[in-house]
Structure formats: C-alpha cells, structure tokens
Design a protein around this motif. Structure first.
Motif, mmCIF file in Angstrom:
data_model
loop_
_atom_site.group_PDB
_atom_site.id
_atom_site.type_symbol
_atom_site.label_atom_id
_atom_site.label_comp_id
_atom_site.label_asym_id
_atom_site.label_seq_id
_atom_site.Cartn_x
_atom_site.Cartn_y
_atom_site.Cartn_z
ATOM 1 N N VAL A 57 43.663 57.125 50.287
ATOM 2 C CA VAL A 57 44.598 56.675 49.250
ATOM 3 C C VAL A 57 44.977 55.213 49.464
ATOM 4 C CG1 VAL A 57 46.892 57.021 48.252
ATOM 5 C CG2 VAL A 57 45.446 58.992 48.764
ATOM 6 N N LEU A 58 45.131 54.796 50.714
ATOM 7 C CA LEU A 58 45.423 53.380 50.972
ATOM 8 C C LEU A 58 44.329 52.479 50.411
ATOM 9 C CD1 LEU A 58 46.832 53.390 54.623
ATOM 10 C CD2 LEU A 58 48.096 52.869 52.523
ATOM 11 N N ASN A 59 43.074 52.909 50.482
ATOM 12 C CA ASN A 59 41.979 52.122 49.914
ATOM 13 C C ASN A 59 42.245 51.812 48.445
ATOM 14 O OD1 ASN A 59 38.373 52.297 50.308
ATOM 15 N ND2 ASN A 59 39.527 51.140 48.813
ATOM 16 N N LEU A 60 42.838 52.768 47.743
ATOM 17 C CA LEU A 60 43.128 52.597 46.318
ATOM 18 C C LEU A 60 44.380 51.770 46.086
ATOM 19 C CD1 LEU A 60 42.577 53.467 43.318
ATOM 20 C CD2 LEU A 60 44.137 55.389 43.778
ATOM 21 N N VAL A 61 45.483 52.120 46.747
ATOM 22 C CA VAL A 61 46.789 51.554 46.397
ATOM 23 C C VAL A 61 47.147 50.309 47.200
ATOM 24 C CG1 VAL A 61 47.632 53.805 45.645
ATOM 25 C CG2 VAL A 61 48.050 53.073 48.004
ATOM 26 N N GLU A 62 46.466 50.072 48.312
ATOM 27 C CA GLU A 62 46.662 48.871 49.122
ATOM 28 C C GLU A 62 45.282 48.270 49.424
ATOM 29 O OE1 GLU A 62 49.352 47.667 53.044
ATOM 30 O OE2 GLU A 62 47.801 49.197 53.222
ATOM 31 N N PRO A 63 44.516 47.939 48.384
ATOM 32 C CA PRO A 63 43.109 47.561 48.578
ATOM 33 C C PRO A 63 42.931 46.254 49.327
ATOM 34 C CG PRO A 63 43.800 47.092 46.330
ATOM 35 C CD PRO A 63 44.920 47.869 46.969
ATOM 36 N N GLN A 64 43.950 45.413 49.317
ATOM 37 C CA GLN A 64 43.851 44.116 49.980
ATOM 38 C C GLN A 64 43.860 44.225 51.496
ATOM 39 O OE1 GLN A 64 46.520 45.413 48.610
ATOM 40 N NE2 GLN A 64 48.447 44.560 49.364
ATOM 41 N N SER A 65 44.198 45.398 52.028
ATOM 42 C CA SER A 65 44.438 45.522 53.464
ATOM 43 C C SER A 65 43.414 46.352 54.220
ATOM 44 C CB SER A 65 45.833 46.122 53.696
ATOM 45 O OG SER A 65 46.836 45.261 53.193
ATOM 46 N N ILE A 92 50.579 53.067 39.849
ATOM 47 C CA ILE A 92 51.393 51.937 39.410
ATOM 48 C C ILE A 92 51.297 50.806 40.437
ATOM 49 C CG2 ILE A 92 53.712 51.171 38.795
ATOM 50 C CD1 ILE A 92 52.355 53.151 36.838
ATOM 51 N N VAL A 93 50.931 49.632 39.971
ATOM 52 C CA VAL A 93 50.826 48.459 40.835
ATOM 53 C C VAL A 93 52.207 48.115 41.388
ATOM 54 C CG1 VAL A 93 50.275 45.993 40.903
ATOM 55 C CG2 VAL A 93 48.823 47.572 39.603
ATOM 56 N N THR A 94 52.287 47.948 42.695
ATOM 57 C CA THR A 94 53.560 47.642 43.345
ATOM 58 C C THR A 94 53.806 46.135 43.378
ATOM 59 O OG1 THR A 94 52.564 47.436 45.535
ATOM 60 C CG2 THR A 94 53.267 49.652 44.843
ATOM 61 N N PRO A 95 55.040 45.724 43.638
ATOM 62 C CA PRO A 95 55.310 44.282 43.754
ATOM 63 C C PRO A 95 54.468 43.602 44.826
ATOM 64 C CG PRO A 95 57.364 45.485 43.483
ATOM 65 C CD PRO A 95 56.287 46.518 43.656
ATOM 66 N N ARG A 96 54.243 44.284 45.945
ATOM 67 C CA ARG A 96 53.460 43.653 47.009
ATOM 68 C C ARG A 96 52.021 43.412 46.575
ATOM 69 N NH1 ARG A 96 50.614 45.693 51.724
ATOM 70 N NH2 ARG A 96 50.261 43.918 53.094
ATOM 71 N N LEU A 97 51.392 44.407 45.956
ATOM 72 C CA LEU A 97 50.018 44.230 45.494
ATOM 73 C C LEU A 97 49.955 43.166 44.405
ATOM 74 C CD1 LEU A 97 47.044 44.889 45.331
ATOM 75 C CD2 LEU A 97 47.599 46.906 43.942
ATOM 76 N N LEU A 142 47.144 41.127 37.324
ATOM 77 C CA LEU A 142 47.925 42.337 37.086
ATOM 78 C C LEU A 142 49.358 42.132 37.551
ATOM 79 C CD1 LEU A 142 45.400 45.055 38.317
ATOM 80 C CD2 LEU A 142 45.984 44.498 35.952
ATOM 81 N N ARG A 143 50.277 42.800 36.866
ATOM 82 C CA ARG A 143 51.697 42.676 37.180
ATOM 83 C C ARG A 143 52.232 43.987 37.745
ATOM 84 N NH1 ARG A 143 50.857 40.282 32.258
ATOM 85 N NH2 ARG A 143 51.474 42.201 31.177
ATOM 86 N N ALA A 144 53.299 43.869 38.514
ATOM 87 C CA ALA A 144 53.958 45.059 39.045
ATOM 88 C C ALA A 144 54.393 45.952 37.893
ATOM 89 C CB ALA A 144 55.163 44.660 39.888
ATOM 90 N N GLY A 145 54.198 47.251 38.066
ATOM 91 C CA GLY A 145 54.579 48.217 37.044
ATOM 92 C C GLY A 145 53.448 48.628 36.130
ATOM 93 N N GLU A 146 52.329 47.905 36.153
ATOM 94 C CA GLU A 146 51.180 48.279 35.333
ATOM 95 C C GLU A 146 50.355 49.356 36.038
ATOM 96 O OE1 GLU A 146 50.220 44.380 32.682
ATOM 97 O OE2 GLU A 146 49.385 44.373 34.708
ATOM 98 N N ARG A 147 49.649 50.144 35.244
ATOM 99 C CA ARG A 147 48.815 51.211 35.797
ATOM 100 C C ARG A 147 47.396 50.693 36.022
ATOM 101 N NH1 ARG A 147 49.093 56.594 36.514
ATOM 102 N NH2 ARG A 147 51.185 56.592 35.578
ATOM 103 N N LEU A 148 46.839 51.027 37.179
ATOM 104 C CA LEU A 148 45.503 50.574 37.543
ATOM 105 C C LEU A 148 44.621 51.783 37.837
ATOM 106 C CD1 LEU A 148 43.617 48.190 38.148
ATOM 107 C CD2 LEU A 148 44.544 48.144 40.477
ATOM 108 N N VAL A 149 43.512 51.882 37.135
ATOM 109 C CA VAL A 149 42.546 52.973 37.296
ATOM 110 C C VAL A 149 41.304 52.424 37.992
ATOM 111 C CG1 VAL A 149 41.041 54.574 36.045
ATOM 112 C CG2 VAL A 149 43.403 54.217 35.282
ATOM 113 N N ASN A 150 40.702 53.234 38.869
ATOM 114 C CA ASN A 150 39.498 52.791 39.578
ATOM 115 C C ASN A 150 38.449 53.901 39.536
ATOM 116 O OD1 ASN A 150 37.563 51.820 41.362
ATOM 117 N ND2 ASN A 150 39.067 50.903 42.739
ATOM 118 N N ALA A 151 37.782 54.015 38.383
ATOM 119 C CA ALA A 151 36.761 55.051 38.217
ATOM 120 C C ALA A 151 35.581 54.872 39.171
ATOM 121 C CB ALA A 151 36.277 55.079 36.765
#
Length: 571
Positions: free
Chosen positions: A76-84, A178-183, A210-219
C-alpha cells in the motif's frame, strides 16, 4: 539534572529556563502534526500512511504474522507514498521470532548491473557528474530488491496466503486514494519528472501538479500487483514486467545498463545481525552493506563512557562528537562485504571505541574527525555519497510477539523519476561514491558490477537484560537516519521518555561536518553555546519519519513521527 527527567524539559532548563520546543513551522511536505503515544495489548503497526497501517492491521486481525502485515503495508505504501519506497526499490528487514528467540536480517538492497564499472558517474574528463544529472533517467537505476525480499520473508515467516496480502493494495489502486498534503507537496517540489509516464501520472493534462484532496487511481500498478499475487516475485524478475523495466531504463534520456539477466540473477542475502550492549540493553541492527547498524553501535559504544544524556549542552556536545567519529569510520570502511573487507569486529571492539571516546574533548569540538584504524582494517580512502532522505519505515509486532523492523527506499524523492507498470524505479546507484579512488587508494564504496551500494538505513531492535524484545524502530532520512534513530533510542533508554516523546525530540547531530540542529525548534541558544565550543552550527529542516514500538508491561506503546503523516495503531 537526573537522566530520567524528560529531555525536553532538561534541555530547556539547561539553556536558561524558557521552554525550548515550540512546534515548528510546517515543512513543505507534511508539516508538524502533534501525536500521542498509542497503547495496545495484542499487536501494533506503525507506518507512514493510515491506509498502509490499516492494511497491516487487517492481516494481523486475520491471524497473520508480523511479516504478513509488513508485506501488505509495503504494497500500500507503494501506492500512497510512491515518492519514498515500492516495488522499484530495495529494503533491509530485521525479524524477531519470539517463539524460537532468533533474530534474522535480510538484505534486499539493490545491486549494480553487470555492465557498469567505477566510471559510471564520471564525465568524459573523469570528473564527477552533478547529482541530479546522475539521478534522473536510467543511469542511476540498480536492480530492485524489494519484491524478492518480500517473497523471501513470506516463505520463512508468513502465515496467510501470499495472494491475500495483495488485496488491500490492489483494491486501493483500482478505486483510487486521496492525495495527501505531503504527497502533493512532493509532486509540486519535484518539477518536471523528465519521464512522460511519471509526468502524466502525477500531473493534470494541463501540466499542473496534483493537489491534496484529489483522488488518484493507478490501474497499471493494480495489474502489476495482480501478476505478483498470482505468480510470485518471478512475475517481476522475468517476463513482461522485467522487459518493461529494462526497456524503460535503456530508453531513458540518460540511459542505464540494467539488463534482463541482471533482474533474473537477483538474490536476497541473509546477513548476520550486528549487536552490542548499551548500558543494560542489547541493541541490534543491520550489518553491511548498510552502515546504519554499525555506525549507531559505534556512537552508543562511545557514549557509554559518559554519564547518560540529560539534555545539557555537555550532553549534546558529546553526542555530536561521537557522531563525527563514527561517521568518519563509516565513510572510510563500510561498504558491500561481498566486495570489501569490512573490519566489523574492530569497529565495534570495546577497546577501540574507548580510545575513540577519549578523543572527545569536553570544551572543544573536533570539527572534522579523522577516521581511526580499528583492528583488522585494511587501507581504504574515505568516500561520500548523497544518500538522500526518501525512504519509509515499517515497525510491527504481532500477537505472538514476533517483530519486523523494515526500512524501505527508492533513494531520492521519486527515485530515478522513471515510472514503469505503475511503480517508480530507484536511483540507488547514486549511493555509491562517484569518485572511485583518492590519491591512488580505492574508495570502499566505489561502483563495481554486482555490488550493493552502502546505505544508512538502520532498522533496529533492542532487547532488555532478560533477552526480551523491548524496542522496534527505524526511520527514513538518508545519512541522517543514524542520528534520528540514536536520538530516539537515547530518549527512551537514557531519559525515560515514552515512545512518542522520544520521537518528538528535536533532531540534531553531526555527520562529520557541521553540527546540525533542527530548524524551528527553539534551539538558537543551544546553537550559540555549541559555537562557543568551536562547533560550526547549521539549522536544518530535518524531515525524519521515525516509527517505533516499545514494550510496556504486558502490551505495546507505539509512536509515529509528527513530521510526517504516519500513525501507530493496533489491538
């Protein structure tokens, strides 16, 4: 002041009585969110995003092991914290088997492709490339280790079916998160990714991030995870995904030399843990090619020759000087032990550390410390690598007392900026020294084919005098990781703080350069006191991400770094 007093108060009093630690101004990624220690009786998960923690918890609630939970959390981190971190990177994993009372460490570090040599990061004139010129594109990509590491850990310590661990990440990738402020802040700060797929994924069609609060899908990531769930890690290291990785690396504007044969040949290494006593505890970590465990133990071994830290200027001075001495040895001697002789026994020899501790002068900083000559050391030149802070820490204890401390990374923020099949590829090769030799003496951490670059990752477990697991911790943060973990350990072991208080302490230390103090934490008076002792002081935005668990009575106490978006949770 008694060492059992909270370090926050101790340092405030030592510097003149005013409370020293106002909450810092928000940093660009995620700011500061005050958190409380979490207490649970059965099990605990601490990681960098609530959705990742929820995935780990779900596995533990179904009777899964700490490793099962760590795998679900990482995916899940790969998806929601991809920068890390993610499938395109590498990791080090410590595992404690409570029933067998055995500690194991797995090395899933990336490796250099077979076609590279020590000139990888030199230009046509033999001069080192600029850092970002080396990072962006395929040149910096090492053979990823994380997928194979997760599989190896599951085969030994997993309980739930492999495919079940992928369900939360696949669902979130399909439905979006939902994209977080940090991402959002990290995307905005990254600018142009230099890769069409990554640019399109992290930006709108008009080019705005992308802005915080937007939904991001990764098919594409969902499809990759489905292949791995069905076929195991071979689906990554052979076949279509492997071909996509190789094609992306070799076709990049700054092409790399990764091949299908490199991917197919990747193996996880089991390394011997590095352990040493500190006062009445036993501290254990990851050995080389990580420098984290060895350097941490060196610092503790020197500090044990002094009274426990009490937050005074004297204590901070000793702490930073121990860091200088330990980092000097790190930079000279520690590298992949399959390629160089790392004098591990000498670096941790009590007599050697006593001699190093004797170099710490009470009234004057060493400035830049020279490397020592530990027993068994061979001639080597000191080298430096960027070792940047885009990493994540997973700390877990399951209901049977088994534990995982796993530090996982793609190195720089967003790695090499290459996105393939829904995940980012690492730029881990820039953790090698760009310069292969100094004055004709080889640098231990120079680039070599098949070699694993030195890391500072420091997943750590601490045991009490009876051999019971006491602490599980680690942090992201590049080469500052060692200081983050040391600070947190000393906050608990020397100062009696709870887990959250210890993590909240201001980050500070020296990496054998200036003395670095966390900006925005009211440490100006401390800085002046250190300057009076000859320190060159620099205030730094330290974005640690320490995640830790402590045994408290019959249960567990978790803490998550207020500088990032992680949480501690459990039952």
């Amino acid at each position: 002041m008694s060492a059992s007093r909270p370090l926050l108060l101790a340092l405030a009093l030592a510097l003149g009585g005013a409370p020293a630690f106002a909450a810092p101004a928000p940093e660009a990624a995620s700011g500061w969110t005050a958190k409380q220690a979490v207490h649970r009786r059965e099990y605990m998960v601490v990681a960098a995003h609530p959705l990742a923690v929820a995935a780990g918890q779900a596995m533990l609630a179904r009777g899964g092991s700490a490793v099962d939970a760590a795998i679900a959390t990482q995916l899940v981190l790969n998806l929601v914290e991809p920068q890390s971190s993610g499938l395109g990177g590498g990791a080090f994993l410590l595992h404690w088997d409570a029933g067998r009372r055995t500690l194991s460490t797995l090395d899933g570090r990336e490796t250099a492709p077979a076609a590279v040599d020590e000139r990888l990061f030199l230009d046509a004139d033999g001069q080192p490339l600029g850092f970002m010129a080396a990072v962006i594109g395929g040149r910096s990509v090492g053979v990823p280790g994380t997928p194979r590491l997760l599989e190896a850990a599951h085969r030994r310590w997993g309980r739930l079916p492999w495919a079940e661990l992928f369900v939360p990440a696949i669902r979130l990738a399909r439905e979006g998160f939902i994209v977080t402020p940090r991402l959002a802040g990290a995307i905005a700060a990254a600018g142009d990714f230099g890769n069409a797929a990554a640019q399109a994924y992290f930006h709108h069609a008009d080019g705005t991030p992308l802005r915080a609060g937007e939904r991001l899908v990764n098919a594409p990531l969902a499809a990759t995870l489905e292949h791995l769930a069905a076929q195991g890690a071979d689906a990554y290291y052979r076949g279509e995904i492997a071909a996509d990785i190789v094609r992306t690396v070799q076709a990049a504007a700054n092409p790399g030399r990764l091949s299908a044969a490199d991917l197919a040949a990747y193996t996880v290494r089991e390394r011997a843990p590095v352990c040493a006593p500190y006062r009445r505890w036993r501290v254990c970590g990851m050995g080389a090619p990580s420098s984290g465990g060895i350097t941490l133990l060196q610092m503790l071994g020197m500090l044990e020759h002094f009274p426990p830290g009490d937050g005074s200027v004297d204590a901070v001075h000793r702490y930073t000087e121990a860091g200088r001495l330990a980092y000097a040895d790190r930079n000279r001697y520690i590298a992949d032990p399959d390629f160089v002789s790392v004098p591990l026994a000498g670096l941790l020899d009590p007599a050697y550390l006593a001699a190093r501790a004797a170099l710490i002068r009470p009234e004057r900083s060493l400035g830049t410390a020279a490397a020592g000559t530990p027993p068994g050391a061979q001639a080597a030149a000191s080298g430096r690598a960027a070792d940047l802070p885009s990493t994540s820490q997973i700390s877990i204890v399951d209901r049977d007392g088994n534990a995982v401390s796993m530090t996982t990374t793609i190195e720089n923020g967003f790695g090499s900026r290459l996105l393939v099949d829904g995940f980012l590829l690492n730029n881990e090769l820039t953790d090698f020294s760009f310069v292969p030799s100094v004055d004709g003496v080889a640098v231990a951490n120079r680039v070599e084919a098949g070699k694993r670059p030195r890391s500072s990752m420091a997943p750590t477990l601490v045991f009490d005098a009876d051999g019971r697991l006491s602490l599980v911790l680690g942090s992201p943060g590049g080469s500052a990781i060692i200081n983050y973990v040391a600070k947190t350990l000393l906050g608990v072991l020397d100062c009696g703080l709870d887990m959250q208080q210890a993590i909240d302490l201001p980050n500070l230390g020296s990496r054998n350069g200036p003395t670095e103090l966390e900006a925005g934490r009211g440490l100006e008076a401390l800085g002046e006191a250190l300057r009076a002792r000859g320190h060159t002081v620099r205030f730094v935005e330290f974005n640690s991400g320490t995640h830790a668990i402590r045994r408290v009575g019959d249960g567990w106490e978790g803490g998550a770094d207020p500088r990032r978006e992680g949480i501690a949770a459990g039952e």
